[in-house]
Design a protein around this motif. Structure first.
Motif, PDB file in Angstrom:
ATOM      1  N   PRO A  32       0.829  -1.206   0.000  1.00 40.29           N
ATOM      2  CA  PRO A  32       0.000   0.000   0.000  1.00 40.29           C
ATOM      3  C   PRO A  32       0.866   1.260   0.000  1.00 40.29           C
ATOM      4  O   PRO A  32       1.857   1.334   0.719  1.00 40.29           O
ATOM      5  N   LEU A  33       0.493   2.211  -0.817  1.00 39.29           N
ATOM      6  CA  LEU A  33       1.202   3.486  -0.837  1.00 39.29           C
ATOM      7  C   LEU A  33       0.705   4.310   0.343  1.00 39.29           C
ATOM      8  O   LEU A  33      -0.487   4.535   0.492  1.00 39.29           O
ATOM      9  N   HIS A  34       1.627   4.726   1.185  1.00 39.12           N
ATOM     10  CA  HIS A  34       1.235   5.465   2.385  1.00 39.12           C
ATOM     11  C   HIS A  34       1.395   6.968   2.217  1.00 39.12           C
ATOM     12  O   HIS A  34       0.909   7.742   3.023  1.00 39.12           O
ATOM     13  N   LEU A  35       2.077   7.374   1.172  1.00 36.95           N
ATOM     14  CA  LEU A  35       2.271   8.798   0.908  1.00 36.95           C
ATOM     15  C   LEU A  35       1.963   9.018  -0.564  1.00 36.95           C
ATOM     16  O   LEU A  35       2.645   8.492  -1.429  1.00 36.95           O
ATOM     17  N   VAL A  36       0.911   9.754  -0.833  1.00 36.50           N
ATOM     18  CA  VAL A  36       0.546  10.074  -2.215  1.00 36.50           C
ATOM     19  C   VAL A  36       0.339  11.581  -2.278  1.00 36.50           C
ATOM     20  O   VAL A  36      -0.626  12.104  -1.728  1.00 36.50           O
ATOM     21  N   ASN A  37       1.288  12.263  -2.923  1.00 28.85           N
ATOM     22  CA  ASN A  37       1.228  13.717  -3.023  1.00 28.85           C
ATOM     23  C   ASN A  37       1.055  14.139  -4.476  1.00 28.85           C
ATOM     24  O   ASN A  37       1.937  13.903  -5.290  1.00 28.85           O
ATOM     25  N   PRO A  38      -0.060  14.777  -4.791  1.00 27.72           N
ATOM     26  CA  PRO A  38      -0.193  15.340  -6.141  1.00 27.72           C
ATOM     27  C   PRO A  38       0.551  16.663  -6.231  1.00 27.72           C
ATOM     28  O   PRO A  38       0.686  17.388  -5.234  1.00 27.72           O
ATOM     29  N   GLN A  39       1.086  16.945  -7.402  1.00 27.77           N
ATOM     30  CA  GLN A  39       1.772  18.214  -7.665  1.00 27.77           C
ATOM     31  C   GLN A  39       2.870  18.492  -6.635  1.00 27.77           C
ATOM     32  O   GLN A  39       2.980  19.586  -6.093  1.00 27.77           O
ATOM     33  N   GLN A  40       3.695  17.476  -6.375  1.00 21.93           N
ATOM     34  CA  GLN A  40       4.813  17.582  -5.423  1.00 21.93           C
ATOM     35  C   GLN A  40       5.904  18.466  -6.018  1.00 21.93           C
ATOM     36  O   GLN A  40       6.469  18.138  -7.055  1.00 21.93           O
ATOM     37  N   ASP A  41       6.210  19.563  -5.366  1.00 17.67           N
ATOM     38  CA  ASP A  41       7.284  20.459  -5.800  1.00 17.67           C
ATOM     39  C   ASP A  41       8.597  20.043  -5.153  1.00 17.67           C
ATOM     40  O   ASP A  41       8.637  19.690  -3.972  1.00 17.67           O
ATOM     41  N   VAL A  42       9.680  20.096  -5.945  1.00 16.30           N
ATOM     42  CA  VAL A  42      11.021  19.841  -5.435  1.00 16.30           C
ATOM     43  C   VAL A  42      11.903  20.978  -5.919  1.00 16.30           C
ATOM     44  O   VAL A  42      12.005  21.225  -7.122  1.00 16.30           O
ATOM     45  N   HIS A  43      12.513  21.670  -4.972  1.00 14.53           N
ATOM     46  CA  HIS A  43      13.407  22.782  -5.298  1.00 14.53           C
ATOM     47  C   HIS A  43      14.821  22.416  -4.892  1.00 14.53           C
ATOM     48  O   HIS A  43      15.040  21.762  -3.882  1.00 14.53           O
ATOM     49  N   SER A  44      15.755  22.858  -5.674  1.00 16.16           N
ATOM     50  CA  SER A  44      17.153  22.582  -5.414  1.00 16.16           C
ATOM     51  C   SER A  44      17.836  23.912  -5.100  1.00 16.16           C
ATOM     52  O   SER A  44      17.297  24.736  -4.385  1.00 16.16           O
ATOM     53  N   ALA A  45      18.974  24.119  -5.683  1.00 16.85           N
ATOM     54  CA  ALA A  45      19.707  25.373  -5.495  1.00 16.85           C
ATOM     55  C   ALA A  45      18.870  26.549  -6.006  1.00 16.85           C
ATOM     56  O   ALA A  45      17.979  26.388  -6.840  1.00 16.85           O
ATOM     57  N   LEU A  46      19.219  27.709  -5.533  1.00 13.80           N
ATOM     58  CA  LEU A  46      18.444  28.913  -5.820  1.00 13.80           C
ATOM     59  C   LEU A  46      18.166  29.121  -7.304  1.00 13.80           C
ATOM     60  O   LEU A  46      17.038  29.394  -7.689  1.00 13.80           O
ATOM     61  N   LEU A  47      19.133  28.957  -8.152  1.00 13.92           N
ATOM     62  CA  LEU A  47      18.948  29.210  -9.574  1.00 13.92           C
ATOM     63  C   LEU A  47      18.686  27.942 -10.390  1.00 13.92           C
ATOM     64  O   LEU A  47      18.536  28.002 -11.606  1.00 13.92           O
ATOM     65  N   ALA A  48      18.639  26.793  -9.723  1.00 20.06           N
ATOM     66  CA  ALA A  48      18.408  25.531 -10.430  1.00 20.06           C
ATOM     67  C   ALA A  48      16.933  25.367 -10.774  1.00 20.06           C
ATOM     68  O   ALA A  48      16.050  25.928 -10.117  1.00 20.06           O
ATOM     69  N   ARG A  49      16.686  24.605 -11.795  1.00 23.13           N
ATOM     70  CA  ARG A  49      15.323  24.333 -12.220  1.00 23.13           C
ATOM     71  C   ARG A  49      14.631  23.442 -11.189  1.00 23.13           C
ATOM     72  O   ARG A  49      15.152  22.414 -10.774  1.00 23.13           O
ATOM     73  N   ALA A  50      13.425  23.807 -10.793  1.00 27.65           N
ATOM     74  CA  ALA A  50      12.616  22.997  -9.891  1.00 27.65           C
ATOM     75  C   ALA A  50      11.782  22.024 -10.723  1.00 27.65           C
ATOM     76  O   ALA A  50      11.693  22.159 -11.945  1.00 27.65           O
ATOM     77  N   VAL A  51      11.207  21.040 -10.070  1.00 23.95           N
ATOM     78  CA  VAL A  51      10.289  20.134 -10.745  1.00 23.95           C
ATOM     79  C   VAL A  51       8.983  20.064  -9.961  1.00 23.95           C
ATOM     80  O   VAL A  51       8.950  20.333  -8.761  1.00 23.95           O
ATOM     81  N   ARG A  52       7.941  19.700 -10.674  1.00 23.33           N
ATOM     82  CA  ARG A  52       6.642  19.435 -10.050  1.00 23.33           C
ATOM     83  C   ARG A  52       6.159  18.106 -10.602  1.00 23.33           C
ATOM     84  O   ARG A  52       5.821  17.982 -11.765  1.00 23.33           O
ATOM     85  N   TYR A  53       6.175  17.099  -9.731  1.00 22.38           N
ATOM     86  CA  TYR A  53       5.723  15.772 -10.123  1.00 22.38           C
ATOM     87  C   TYR A  53       4.197  15.726 -10.111  1.00 22.38           C
ATOM     88  O   TYR A  53       3.570  16.232  -9.177  1.00 22.38           O
ATOM     89  N   ASP A  54       3.603  15.083 -11.121  1.00 24.67           N
ATOM     90  CA  ASP A  54       2.144  14.926 -11.110  1.00 24.67           C
ATOM     91  C   ASP A  54       1.724  14.188  -9.852  1.00 24.67           C
ATOM     92  O   ASP A  54       0.861  14.639  -9.112  1.00 24.67           O
ATOM     93  N   ILE A  55       2.343  13.028  -9.618  1.00 25.72           N
ATOM     94  CA  ILE A  55       2.071  12.245  -8.410  1.00 25.72           C
ATOM     95  C   ILE A  55       3.402  11.744  -7.855  1.00 25.72           C
ATOM     96  O   ILE A  55       4.212  11.174  -8.579  1.00 25.72           O
ATOM     97  N   TYR A  56       3.600  11.956  -6.573  1.00 24.51           N
ATOM     98  CA  TYR A  56       4.787  11.474  -5.850  1.00 24.51           C
ATOM     99  C   TYR A  56       4.253  10.548  -4.763  1.00 24.51           C
ATOM    100  O   TYR A  56       3.411  10.950  -3.951  1.00 24.51           O
ATOM    101  N   ALA A  57       4.716   9.295  -4.761  1.00 21.56           N
ATOM    102  CA  ALA A  57       4.182   8.320  -3.801  1.00 21.56           C
ATOM    103  C   ALA A  57       5.298   7.440  -3.259  1.00 21.56           C
ATOM    104  O   ALA A  57       6.309   7.223  -3.928  1.00 21.56           O
ATOM    105  N   GLN A  58       5.077   6.931  -2.044  1.00 19.74           N
ATOM    106  CA  GLN A  58       6.019   6.002  -1.429  1.00 19.74           C
ATOM    107  C   GLN A  58       5.248   4.828  -0.853  1.00 19.74           C
ATOM    108  O   GLN A  58       4.104   4.988  -0.413  1.00 19.74           O
ATOM    109  N   ASP A  59       5.910   3.656  -0.842  1.00 19.92           N
ATOM    110  CA  ASP A  59       5.303   2.490  -0.212  1.00 19.92           C
ATOM    111  C   ASP A  59       6.047   2.164   1.073  1.00 19.92           C
ATOM    112  O   ASP A  59       7.045   2.799   1.421  1.00 19.92           O
TER     113      ASP A  59
END
Length: 164
Positions: A32-59
């Motif tokens: 079972p997936l216990h963590l399901v986050n829609p539109q999960q943002d991940v930011h890195s260094a200040l000027l680096a490109r961020a990402v937004r995952y449609d769905i981020y999940a962990q089991d």
């Protein structure tokens, strides 16, 4: 289904999301997936490109899954997967953690595409890092990517496991 909003709404249900991941990766026993986050943002260094995952999940086994729906072929899917994998690792390690800890956190990037990115007509493409002179030897770095081609009527790779 080509609506990000519908995809996000359906995948927020942990039971449905677990079922989709299990069907996408039939070789795994997905708990079972216990963590399901829609539109999960991940930011890195200040000027680096961020990402937004449609769905981020962990089991419960510590595996992380990113599920993406891709309607338009921007011809950058392979590079995008590479970047997503690296950004996933940033969420898994904290300052001072050993890189060896990543061995306990396999990551899976799964794209559902409305096009055949690799042009072979297969329904599913699955990648891992492999040694060039001995393709049977994997890097064992825990990074996996799966790309689904929704435009095919179902033509798996000749060696692929059954998805039914």
């Amino acid at each position: 289904m080509t609506s990000d909003l519908i995809f996000e709404m359906v995948m927020q249900n942990p039971t449905l999301c677990t079922e989709l991941v299990q069907r996408a990766l039939p070789e795994l026993e997905v708990g079972p997936l216990h963590l399901v986050n829609p539109q999960q943002d991940v930011h890195s260094a200040l000027l680096a490109r961020a990402v937004r995952y449609d769905i981020y999940a962990q089991d419960e086994a510590g595996r992380t899954f990113v599920l993406e729906m891709q309607v338009k072929d921007e011809r950058d899917l392979a590079e995008r997967i590479r970047y997503y994998q690296g950004m996933m690792d940033q969420l898994l390690l904290r300052s001072g953690d050993s890189y060896r800890q990543l061995a306990t956190f396999p990551t899976y990037v799964i794209f559902f595409c409305q096009f055949d990115y690799y042009g072979r007509g297969w329904a599913r493409y699955r990648f891992e890092d492999r040694e060039i002179t001995d393709p049977l030897m994997t890097a064992h770095n825990g990074q996996h990517s799966v790309i689904f081609n929704a435009t095919t009527t179902f033509a798996p790779a000749p060696w692929a496991p059954s998805l039914t």
